[in-house]
Structures are given as C-alpha cells and as structure tokens.
Design an enzyme around this catalytic site. Structure first.
Site, PDB file in Angstrom:
ATOM      1  N   HIS A  16       0.746  -1.319  -0.154  1.00 38.59           N
ATOM      2  CA  HIS A  16       0.112   0.023  -0.012  1.00 38.59           C
ATOM      3  C   HIS A  16       0.933   1.278   0.115  1.00 38.59           C
ATOM      4  CE1 HIS A  16      -3.980  -1.574   0.373  1.00 38.59           C
ATOM      5  NE2 HIS A  16      -3.586  -2.536   1.162  1.00 38.59           N
ATOM      6  N   ASP A  47      -0.651  -4.550   6.049  1.00 36.31           N
ATOM      7  CA  ASP A  47      -1.417  -5.577   5.374  1.00 36.31           C
ATOM      8  C   ASP A  47      -1.427  -5.647   4.041  1.00 36.31           C
ATOM      9  OD1 ASP A  47      -1.962  -2.579   5.426  1.00 36.31           O
ATOM     10  OD2 ASP A  47      -4.065  -3.222   4.712  1.00 36.31           O
ATOM     11  N   GLU A  48      -1.626  -6.639   3.698  1.00 32.75           N
ATOM     12  CA  GLU A  48      -2.127  -6.884   2.039  1.00 32.75           C
ATOM     13  C   GLU A  48      -0.848  -6.683   1.319  1.00 32.75           C
ATOM     14  OE1 GLU A  48      -6.756  -6.205   1.658  1.00 32.75           O
ATOM     15  OE2 GLU A  48      -5.421  -4.231   1.341  1.00 32.75           O
ATOM     16  N   VAL A  49       0.347  -7.588   1.356  1.00 33.97           N
ATOM     17  CA  VAL A  49       1.334  -7.339   0.576  1.00 33.97           C
ATOM     18  C   VAL A  49       1.205  -8.563  -0.454  1.00 33.97           C
ATOM     19  CG1 VAL A  49       3.760  -7.514   0.364  1.00 33.97           C
ATOM     20  CG2 VAL A  49       2.645  -6.638   2.177  1.00 33.97           C
ATOM     21  N   GLU A  87      -1.610  -9.103   9.845  1.00 36.27           N
ATOM     22  CA  GLU A  87      -0.839  -9.696   9.213  1.00 36.27           C
ATOM     23  C   GLU A  87       0.899  -9.924  10.141  1.00 36.27           C
ATOM     24  OE1 GLU A  87      -2.715  -8.095   7.652  1.00 36.27           O
ATOM     25  OE2 GLU A  87      -3.158  -8.488   5.479  1.00 36.27           O
TER      26      GLU A  87
END
Lengths: 711, 711
Positions: A265, A328-330, A380
């Site tokens: 992000h 988050d969200e890699v 995460e």
C-alpha cells in the site's frame, strides 16, 4: 431525593460503587420512574429520579478543584452548545461561587497533558433539583461527564431541564477509535476537526489517521519532501496543520494515532522515491482501488536507513506513544519477480513472503522502538519475534484477536466495524470485541484493548464522509464504551435519532449532505419523490464497482452517494408489516400504514421518470423506481387479499416472489432493505387459505419462516 | 448554423456588435427557438440556437493565446464543478490542440494582476455543435465567460449539453459589490471564501469588508496590537489570513475593499485605545446594537498621528486602490459634552457636528491619499472640500447618489440593497442605481459606478449568513450587471431557483442551514409540519427587537432565524388565488390547489403544538400555527362560498378581515407574506352577490382593489 449542597460524600460513595453496577439495556429504556433517556453511549449506571433542575438564562458553571485551560475550553464549548440548543444567552464567564452555579465541575487533577492509553476517563454526574456536579479524577473524565450532561438536557412544555440523576460511568475498553483513511480521498482540515468534535461527543478517544496509501501520501515530510510533493496531488497536511489537529484532539481527550502503511500500500511513496521499491520505477500515484503489487524492498539496507529517518521525523511530530505501520495486504509479486530479493530470501532461508515480511516488520519494529514508540499493525504482522507491547489491529475477526491475546499481544478489533461497507447501524452495533462466551482468561481479556471503526475511503470524499460515518459511528462508540449487556437494537435506534440531531450542532453534514445531493441530482429544489425513493434504498459497498468502475477521480455524486446505510422507511415498513402479519386473522393492525407506504412508493415512479429526463445523472433512479413500483403493486395486491380474506390465484405467489428475487439479484449500486418485508407480505397473502388449520401465532411464525427461507 | 473551426472572425464581429445589442427580458425568457435559459445575470445579448454541444466524459478544455496561473486555476475550478454536476470523470489536464477541445479559452492578455475598478470584464461566448469558445481581453473576462458557460449547461433525457449560442456580454456597472459586516458578528475564513465563490458565480467584483464596528475590531494590527487583542474577543483575522482572502478574491476577479468605520461606530477601537476617544474611558466592547455615542476625538493631533500609522499599515496590507473610512452615524453627543472639543470647535468656527466631522474627514482624506489610496465613505462624508475622486456610498437613496454625481463625486448605491432587512428578492431586484427617467447627464451618469448589497450583521452569524444572502444576492448581482431593461420578476424567480441549486456546489449553506435549524428546533428529524409553517412565514428585521432584545451574544437559533426572506409558498398561493379570482364566475381554475394549501396549513396546528411541547425553543411557533390555521379556516370558508355560489352571512367579511388585520398587527419576529392572498379570498367570497352586475374582469379588478385597499 432532597437537594444536596454537600454532594461530594455521596459522589465518593458512587465512585466506589461503580465497578459492580451494570445497567442493563432494560434499565436504559426504563429507569426508575419509567422515564427514558437519550444517553449514548449508555453509562455504566444511570438512575433517573423525579425532580428536575431547570435550565434557564441564569445558568452558570463553576469549576472547583483543579482547573486548567483545557478544562475551561471544554466547559466553554459545552456552554456554547447549550446556548445554541436552548436559544438562551447565558452570562459570560464562570460563577465565582460554586453554590451559585447550576453545574459544578469538580476535577481532582489534570490527568495526562496529552491523552494516552489507559488514562482515567471515569466520572460521576449527580443532578439534583438545585445543582449538577461532575466529579472526575482527570480533565478527560470531566470532558466525558460534560457530554453526558449535555445529552441529559431535556425539554417539555414547561421548559428545558436536566432530570435529577445519578450517573456513574467509565469506559469498558480503553481504546475506542475511528480510522479515517485520507490516503484514498483527502479530507480537508475542517472535516477532521468536526469529526473530532463528534467523536468527543460520543466519548471516542482515538483518531487513527491513515495517512498514506497507494493513492496518496498526505503528510509534509521535511526530511523527504518528495514524499508529499510528488505523492499527494498537492493534497497533504503541513506539519503545522498536523500539530493543529493533534492539539484540537488533545483538547477533546482524543489521541491521534498516525498510520504509515508499509511495505505494501505504498505506491504514493515510490513516486518520489522509486529507489525504495521492489520493482523498477517510475511510479505514478495509483488512481484505481484494490490491492497492488508495488511494495518497498525489504532486503536493502537503504530502505531501513530511509525509514529510520522518516520514522524519526514522524515520531517527533506525533506525540502518541504508538505508531501504526500498516503491514497489510502485500501481494509479494514484486518480491517473486526480483532476482535480488529472491537471492536475499534464499540466503536468509526465508521460505515465503510471510517470512520476508516478518523480517521487515522486525526491522521496522526496532526503528519504531528506537524512536520511542510502540508499534501497531494489522493482523498480518503478528509474529513471535515482535515485542509483546506491539498492538495487533484485527481486520480478520474476533478469533484472530483472541489468538493474539493468547500469545500475549494486546489487540483491537476492527472486523465488523467497517463503516465504509455501509451496513445498518444494527449490524455493527452487535459486534463485540470480547463477545459473551469467549474463552479468554482475565489476563488475556485485558489484552483486548477495544476497537476501531474504519472509514476506508474508496467511495467517500469530503462531501459524503460525515454521512458515511454518522450517526452509525455513535452506535459503535456505545459498543466500545458501554457494558456488554447494552445491546437492545430498537432502543439504540431510538436514542440514535436524538443523538443524530445533536451531532449536527458540531457542524457534521450527515443530514444536510444527502439533501443537498438530491437537489443537485434533480437539478432543482423540489425533490420529494426522489427523497422517497432514496429512503427505500441502501447503498452497497461490494455492488458498486460491479455496475461502473470508480477511481480516485470519479465524482462521488450519484444516487448511491446520496443514499443512507440506515433506511428508516425500511425499519418502519418492516415494523408495520410485522404488526399486520401478527394480527392474523383480522389483519387490521397497521394495515393503513402498510398501504400508505406502498401507495407512496408506487406514486414515485412517474415523478422520478420526469425528473430523470431533466437530469441524466439520476437516470440510475428510473429502474429502481420501476422496481419499487412493481413491488408496491404486488404488496398492495397482498394487502387486498389479506383484507378480503380471499385466496390469490394459482401461480400468484410464485410470480410475485420471482419479481422480488429478480429485484434482489439485479446488479446495482444500491439495494432494497425493504425486500424482506415484501416477502412476508406475499407469503402472508398466499398462506391465507391454510390459516384455518393453525393458530394465529403458528401461522404468523410460518409466514416469517417462509419469508426468511428464500434468499 | 454550421460548426465553426475558425470562430475568431465571427467572435470579433460579435465583440464589435456588443454595445448596441441589448436583450430585453422578453428575449431572456423566449429567445430564438422559444427555449429559455437560466442565465443570471442575463447577458447583454444572448442568442440560443438549435444545435447542441454534447457534454460527455471526453470533455476537454484548451487555452489559446494568453495563459497564466490565475486563468488555469479558474479553468480547473470550472471543470471540477462540471464534473460534480454531471458525475463524469474528465481526463486530467488541458487539451494540447484547441481543435480537439470542447471548450477553448481565447484570452488576449492578463489584464490587471490585481482586479481594479474599470477593468475590462467583457467576453464573448460562442457555442457551436462542435466547440465552445470564450473570447476575452483579460483573465477576468474569461472567468466571467466561464461562469456563463457553466450556467448554460443543460440536460434532458438525451444527456448533458450546451445549446448552440452566441453570447456577448459586459457589465452595466463597473462596481458590483457585497458588504459583509464582520464587526457585529464575526465570520470565519471559510464563510468569506465560499461567499467569494458565490460572488464570482454571479459576476460580482467587490467584497466590501466591514472590518470594524462598535462590536468588534477584526483585523490584526501589528502597529497597534491592542486593537485586535482587546477589541475582538479573539475573533479577528490575522494579516496572513487577510492576505489569504485577498488572494482568494483576486483569483476570482474580485476586489477587496476594507472598511474601518470612523470616527463613530468605533467603540471596539477604544477598548484598547481610550486615548482616541472623545469621552473618558474605560470602554468595553459594545454588545447591544444601535447607534452609540462613542467616537474618536477629531480635535487632537494624536488621533491623526495614530490614524496615519494605522492607515499606513492597512494601506500596505490591502492592495485595492480604495479605502473605506465609514463616516456614518455620529451622534455628536460626546463632542457636545467635552469642553475641550467645544473649545476647539469655537476656535475653528465650526457651527455644528457636521462641520467638525467634515474637518475630520478632510484630515483623514489627506492621510488616505498620503498612503496612496482613494477614499470611500457613506453619504455623510459628502463635503465640497473632499477630493473629487472620493467615492460616496449611499445608504440614503438614489437621490442622494444623484446629488453627489452632480457635484462631481463618483458614487455607489446601497439603499434598497440592504439584504439584512429580509425583503423578498423582488423588492431589491427592482431598485436601480440609475433608474429610468433620471435627470443626470451622460457625464454625471458615468459617475454612478454601481452598487453594493449590504449584509449588516446584527442578526446574522456564520450559521445563517448564507441564507440571508443567497439566493437573493444573485438577483441584485443581475441588477448591477445586466441591462436596465431586464426586470421581469417572475422570470427572475424562475432562474433564481436554478441558480440557487448551483450555488450549493460552492459550499453555500443557504438551503441546508434552515433545514438543520428546524431539526434543532424540533429536537428531532421529523420536521414536516414545522417546515410547512415556516414556509408560510417571512422573517422581519424591524420587528425583531420589538419582541425580544438581541445582543451580540444572543444565539441566533430561533424560528425567525430559520425562516426565509422569500416564501415560495406565498408566491404560489398568491398565484393560485389570483387564478381562482380571475376565473370568475366559475371559480374552477386552481381551486383544488388553493384548497390544498389551506388544508395543509390548517393541519399544521396540532402537530406544531405537540412539537413545541417537546421543544420550548420553538414555542414561538404555536401562536403562528394558530393564526395560520384560523386564516386557513377562513380561506376554506371563502372557497366554499365561491364554489357554491352562495353569499356569506352578514358580518362574515368584517369578522374575517378583522382576523387578518389582527394577525397583521400582532408584533412578531416574523410576518405572513401569504396575507394579501387571504385578503383577496375573503373579498372575493363576500363580493360574490354583486357579481351579476359586473363583467368577470371588472369583478376581479374590484376584488383586487378591495384587497389592496386595506392596510
């Protein structure tokens, strides 16, 4: 009760009694004398008694004991709000003699200069016929008590008054937050300020400021100015403005927790600093929404050197003890594609992207600690190597949170509180960070610090954010503050309506914004039918991009943006239909109410068609008005069959249900929260012939079951 | 018309043709093809033709010829507004090739860096099926043309478009202003900004900023900091903020004219500087409203030494060529009471306070000139000794203005444009700074520079000012810009409604504010009956303090603050009653409309009583609802008599008229603009028996005359 001049004795007793006293939702609705209150969040204990303290133009406040600028400013704001609510002009300044004051603030000490986790926020509010007292240990506690006092102000034909009351209160959770994402859509300073005012009004204490994301980097960095210069389209906060917000929040007993999302992000960072990236640049600010591959390179020492200086700068700017690093969200795609990163992973023996990210988190965690902060990150980041004071913010759910707590990590819950998903207040309200029946020990439970509602900003901008947050946020604030047992949805909605109007005092646009948008949609001042249509709709989050793509630059001005997450019409219609169904076999109760709804909805269709012809922007409304009219026609048939007692013809139910199913399945940015009640009506009409063989209660239960059965 | 790629030839021709072409109001309503436009102010010449230039997501703008940051920012704002109005996401940035653009700005040169009196604001807007061109001599002209372009954007079932058009335009008067009084009630920066945006939208070009008065001194003075520190309650603009506003206005082609009222209306100065006063101090900020005796001492040299330094500071801060010194309403009492001042007057041979004030004005005028400015002042300053470039602002009237012009002084009209007096837009609209039939020579006429609407702030604050200004201000802006012949009131109201909705784009709260106030008054979201009642009312200016005193500290949150100067219901009801009366002897036309109004108004009474019981703040509403119900009952009787053709009983008319008279005479903060139509109804019903001896037209004229006759 007799008036008390020496209330402090009683107050101390109340303070002692605080812990075990837990008000149930029943009490909230019906205290001693049967009077109801509009308090939100509901305090730990409330007793309302018979007498009244009148609010008149002679109203004065005194501050006894500790006093400081922050407390006096808070008193000033409360008095100004009371003046505007009552239209009275009070004398300026504080009363010199407490005995001559109507409201006396008795604050033991300053508490913390800057709000911090775990500060004493408790207060006792005691109102007699003569005087009200707010007793607290800290200024923050006094501010909380002042909000309760303002919510207690009531009126009837005789005038404004505060009911005689004893309130003992303190928060269930110490961390009660709201995340505002200014990365995806920037929010001007005044939007943040008025939301801080609203947060304070419902006793929230953390503004979680999501300051960077793929779509924007929103803070001036003097160390790395290319971050905001190239990553923000000029939409960023200067450091002076950041300090202004921190001070504004501090005045209201609210912490400001900055989040800089990394290593994913982070596209907006890479525009000015492509050397941080895992894949070669150049990068441009991301305009779409979703999860992207751009990511910092966790293998290069230069990345940590950069982050060291950056975190140092931000740690000095933000006084809070915590710093949020996202995490988050890699996707890991750019890591897979880079031979250098792959070689690094092999050399270190990292099996997967999780291992590499854990390494990154560990390094960043040490930098955060070096600069005097504790770290916060999303689920995460949870990894055994992290220091035990790292706070895990759970977007995954209470289970994930509980696991963290068992492993020794403090946590806060956000799953279930994503207000950007646009669910009704009732949905979020019933989510509990520490639900009944959890299996945590007392020690583990204590690690559940609270929760944060999230306002991710794919589909919200300055014009719509207030309406996407409020008044629902107040219901979530109650979940974070009030005893677990306070969970009566109907009573919540009743109080929410009162609180909603009071929130407008603070400049929120949650009510005025949608009305303005409808006028723009209609291109004129006469918006009645459009208002009726929109009132029967609910905006959806997941449906939105199925209909048309949205980027950061898409104007958020459509019907979906004007629709509200909570449909009062849907609630009232469901209530009316429920009453009608329960009134078998007579079907008289609420029949006219149901019919009135249906007739109004049916009448909307031609008017909306005419309006849409003048305003292409509201063309979306036409098929919706058509559907609502068709459903209403079916509903009117159902009412007719119920009234007349005759059976509908063969196939009637199937056809009408097919219509409802078709409407439910039609891809749209909005949906119809009125659908379940329509389903009940259709089944009720069709089930009528069987009525004779069932009791009314059995029949009504059967209708509800049938209606619930079908998707 | 065929599309034109080389439009410039035609545009030059249009520019030449500008002077003699004057559109009449008739043309404004019914141009070539019978299409109506929503332009406000109406341009000098407008031709609307058949073709359409579609507005689609491919919309692009090009700038040809001169370009600068101010022009590009203006284009950017216009494009953003068009995006939000249409919901379309346009490609970022300008089109490289003009031929590929939908809108081409052809600006000859920059014009003035800072807007100044007399700058060329003309433009030509030419829209063909393929492209639109804005041609102008200056950036300011281009900005004006952009606003017209935005107002021309139209929509129907086929989508958004701009009609093929030729518009040639330039202002009638070079000075078109709005005075905002921030002395009596302070207005935050964002209020000033959004009002500047709205001013630009209707082509106004002067913000007259009334920055000091008895109740407040609102500018940071670094030379004399006690002025703002002691005279403002902390509510003042820093010099940085002043510069921010000046720049914001400059970007929009608007001058900022500062006013510092002296020697009267100056109590707030004297709080920190009692040595300036004519009577001994100490002074405190004045909280009441009116004309007070506090005044600077015009006899002491120290006063002028102070003003020299002060005017020097402000002359450097404000770039405009003019500086307003007020000069109005000096009572002279403190001059009479001071032996020193009396002695001075005697020594100088001054017969009266006027002579002393003329001396003061002369001295101040030289200071203003010394610091490079021309002086502006109210009527009172007019005196033969003043330099001929002194501008007289007339609050007394067009006669006073004309006298000044004959004596060689330029002037601007404000009499008739006091928006704070809360008259309907139509009243202000028909006032003309240079009315038809004036007796000024061409040279003298040229001295009438234009006008300024005034928003004196006794009874307005940040929450209400937009609604007190807008949309009426747009009608006054039209008077200042458009040809004198444009004066069709009905057409003005039609266009005003469209413009009003567009003004909300700019953040104005004139629509949202009253709705919010009604919710607060009602203490809830359901405000239907209250809205209906308020819609039949008009706030008054002169009636307000007759009911209850108001000071600077009185919350402006009552019914009167939520009521609007223009009542749409009153206009529509009058129209319906007029139609009914004109339809003698059948009385069918609009009868149901009239009855619907009356029944709705009658039904308001019980609901308002219930609401007022919950909210003492809206108790004012009860007698008003009672009166409206009583009048509506009388109106329904009248409709019944007209329908049935029977004569009302003896005394009926007198009793009903007595009721209307009583309502008209009842002291109140609001009045009933619906009253004249009620009077017509009553007379119509009572006159019915005589109908046989008159033609329908004679009868209807008689009814109208009777209704008009009684006060």
């Amino acid at each position: 009760m007799t008036p008390k001049t020496k209330a402090s004795l009683l107050l101390s007793a109340l303070l002692l009694a605080l812990a075990p006293v837990v008000a149930s939702a029943q009490e909230a609705r019906a205290p001693a004398q049967g009077a109801r209150h509009n308090l939100m969040p509901v305090p730990v204990s409330v007793q309302l008694l018979r007498a009244r303290m009148k609010v008149e133009p002679t109203f004065r406040v005194a501050v006894q004991g500790h006093s400081d600028a922050r407390l006096l400013a808070g008193v000033g704001r409360a008095v100004a709000r009371l003046e505007r609510r009552t239209g009275m002009e009070f004398a300026r300044g504080l009363a010199e003699i407490p005995a001559a004051a109507n409201l006396v603030i008795q604050c033991k000490g300053p508490g913390l200069e800057t709000p911090a986790l775990g500060e004493d926020e408790s207060y006792v509010l005691e109102v007699s016929e003569r005087q009200a007292f707010v007793n607290s240990q800290t200024v923050t506690g006094a501010l909380r008590g002042l909000e309760t006092f303002l919510q207690l102000v009531t009126a009837d034909g005789a005038g404004y008054y505060v009911p005689e009351a004893r309130v003992g209160d303190r928060p269930r959770f110490p961390w009660r937050g709201l995340l505002i994402d200014v990365g995806r859509h920037f929010e001007p300073l005044e939007v943040i300020k008025r939301n801080l005012d609203a947060m304070a009004a419902v006793k929230l204490n953390v503004l979680h400021w999501h300051l960077s994301d793929d779509q924007g980097f929103r803070v001036e960095s003097r160390v790395f100015p290319k971050l905001h210069q190239m990553g923000s389209d000029g939409l960023f906060y200067t450091q002076d403005q950041i300090r202004e917000i921190i001070e504004y929040a501090r005045q209201r007993g609210i912490r400001v927790l900055p989040e800089f999302d990394m290593p994913g992000h982070s596209t907006s960072w890479l525009v000015g600093h492509p050397e941080l990236a895992s894949a070669p640049g150049p990068y441009t600010i991301e305009r779409r929404f979703g999860v992207f591959d751009a990511s910092m390179d966790p293998t290069r020492e230069e990345t940590y050197a950069f982050l060291d200086r950056f975190i140092g700068e931000m740690a000095a700017l933000f006084p809070d003890a915590y710093l949020h690093i996202g995490g988050d969200e890699v996707t890991g795609k750019h890591w897979r594609l880079s031979p250098a990163i792959q070689a690094f992973m092999k050399a270190k023996g990292f099996a997967d992207k999780q291992a590499l990210q854990a390494y990154f988190n560990g390094r960043v965690s040490r930098l955060v600690r070096k600069h005097g902060k504790k770290m916060v990150g999303w689920d995460e980041i949870l990894h055994p190597d992290l220091p035990r004071d790292t706070v895990i913010q759970s977007w995954r759910g209470p289970q994930s949170l509980a696991e963290g707590a068992k492993k020794g990590y403090p946590g806060i819950l956000s799953n279930g509180y994503y207000l950007d998903h646009l669910m009704p207040a009732s949905t979020h309200y019933l989510v509990d960070p520490l639900p009944e029946g959890h299996d945590l020990t007392a020690e583990e439970s204590a690690r559940v610090l609270g929760g944060e509602a999230c306002m991710w900003a794919e589909y919200v901008g300055p014009e719509t954010i207030d309406g996407r947050l409020w008044p629902r946020m107040a219901a979530v604030a109650e979940r974070f503050w009030s005893p677990r047992e306070v969970r009566d949805v109907e009573d919540m909605y009743r109080r929410l309506e009162a609180v909603s109007v009071q929130l407008e005092e603070l400049g929120l646009t949650h009510q005025t914004g949608p009305a303005k948008m409808l006028r723009r949609l209609a291109g004129g001042e006469q918006v009645g039918p459009l208002e009726t249509l929109v009132g029967a709709l609910r905006p959806t989050f997941f449906g939105r991009e199925k209909v048309r793509p949205v980027t950061q630059q898409t104007p958020l001005v459509r019907l979906v943006d004007a629709a509200r997450p909570d449909s009062r019409a849907a609630r009232e219609f469901a209530h009316a239909v429920g009453g009608l169904v329960d009134d078998a076999p007579r079907f008289l109760s609420r029949r006219e109410r149901v019919r009135a709804f249906l007739e109004e909805w049916r009448a909307v269709q031609p008017a909306v068609r005419v309006m849409a012809d003048r305003s292409p922007l509201m063309r979306d409304a036409v098929p919706l008005a058509d559907d609502l009219a068709a459903m209403s026609a079916a509903g009117l048939e159902a009412v007719q069959y119920l009234s007349a007692g005759g059976a509908p013809p063969l196939g009637w139910r199937e056809e009408r249900l097919a219509l409802l199913d078709r409407v439910a399945r039609t891809p749209s940015e909005v949906d119809f929260p009125v659908l379940p009640a329509f389903r009940q009506l259709v089944h009720a009409a069709a089930e009528q012939p069987q009525l004779r063989s069932l009791t009314a209660a059995e029949w009504s239960a059967r209708v509800r079951a049938l209606a619930a059965e079908k998707k």
